[in-house]
Scaffold this motif. Sequence first.
Motif, PDB file in Angstrom:
ATOM      1  N   TRP A  25      38.113  49.726  45.002  1.00 53.50           N
ATOM      2  CA  TRP A  25      38.884  48.972  44.004  1.00 53.50           C
ATOM      3  C   TRP A  25      40.292  49.538  43.859  1.00 53.50           C
ATOM      4  O   TRP A  25      40.500  50.740  43.972  1.00 53.50           O
ATOM      5  CB  TRP A  25      38.187  49.010  42.654  1.00 53.50           C
ATOM      6  N   THR A  27      43.501  49.076  41.001  1.00 54.13           N
ATOM      7  CA  THR A  27      43.902  48.512  39.708  1.00 54.13           C
ATOM      8  C   THR A  27      45.309  47.940  39.799  1.00 54.13           C
ATOM      9  O   THR A  27      46.220  48.582  40.329  1.00 54.13           O
ATOM     10  CB  THR A  27      43.843  49.585  38.606  1.00 54.13           C
ATOM     11  N   SER A 106      43.345  44.255  35.907  1.00 59.67           N
ATOM     12  CA  SER A 106      42.111  44.018  36.667  1.00 59.67           C
ATOM     13  C   SER A 106      42.099  44.858  37.941  1.00 59.67           C
ATOM     14  O   SER A 106      43.111  45.426  38.347  1.00 59.67           O
ATOM     15  CB  SER A 106      41.952  42.533  36.998  1.00 59.67           C
ATOM     16  N   ARG A 107      40.914  44.909  38.539  1.00 58.21           N
ATOM     17  CA  ARG A 107      40.761  45.654  39.782  1.00 58.21           C
ATOM     18  C   ARG A 107      40.426  44.673  40.900  1.00 58.21           C
ATOM     19  O   ARG A 107      39.634  43.745  40.692  1.00 58.21           O
ATOM     20  CB  ARG A 107      39.652  46.706  39.659  1.00 58.21           C
ATOM     21  N   ILE A 108      41.068  44.898  42.054  1.00 57.05           N
ATOM     22  CA  ILE A 108      40.832  44.060  43.222  1.00 57.05           C
ATOM     23  C   ILE A 108      40.328  44.914  44.374  1.00 57.05           C
ATOM     24  O   ILE A 108      40.540  46.129  44.409  1.00 57.05           O
ATOM     25  CB  ILE A 108      42.099  43.285  43.652  1.00 57.05           C
ATOM     26  N   ARG A 109      39.661  44.261  45.308  1.00 56.62           N
ATOM     27  CA  ARG A 109      39.274  44.909  46.559  1.00 56.62           C
ATOM     28  C   ARG A 109      39.173  43.827  47.626  1.00 56.62           C
ATOM     29  O   ARG A 109      39.088  42.633  47.313  1.00 56.62           O
ATOM     30  CB  ARG A 109      37.971  45.674  46.431  1.00 56.62           C
ATOM     31  N   GLU A 135      37.367  42.106  40.247  1.00 55.57           N
ATOM     32  CA  GLU A 135      36.133  42.602  39.652  1.00 55.57           C
ATOM     33  C   GLU A 135      35.693  41.679  38.514  1.00 55.57           C
ATOM     34  O   GLU A 135      36.485  41.340  37.632  1.00 55.57           O
ATOM     35  CB  GLU A 135      36.344  44.023  39.130  1.00 55.57           C
TER      36      GLU A 135
END
Length: 152
Positions: A25, A27, A106-109, A135
């Motif tokens: 992840w 942020t 938010s958190r991305i991956r 997420e």
Amino acid sequence: MTVLTFDTPDEVHNQLGRVIGPGPWLTIDQARIDTFAEATGDHQWIHTDPERAASGPYGTTIAHGYLTLSLLPVLAADLYTFAFGSARVNYGCNKVRYPSPVPVGSRIRAAAKPVTCSTTPKGTLVTVEFTVEVEGSTVPALVAETVALVAA
């Protein structure tokens, strides 16, 4: 997750159609969004004005779509690397879509799926389909098909 290393174009061919990841992840904070706005001159209030964005359609500021796209190299570095060739060059995108926003905080991956690999006089062209998730969301923030040239 261990980063997948491709030592040859044949190893990329063997991975075609297989998903790599998702990675860790990342942020997305307001400072990153503001820095991107400064770099690109895109100061639209939905990205840079938290007070106004609070009463906007998402209830908060959101990342620029192009910011999410520009993070693909850092997200991909946690998924795979090319250990062949002399350089890696962004050759372009075949398709880019932003199905849902990336709210501040938010958190991305990302996950990556190599879809083509071909040899040219300049090197190896590798097309990868990326899916970036937020997420807690069931809809991806970004789906993009990118092309990289691994120079000979």
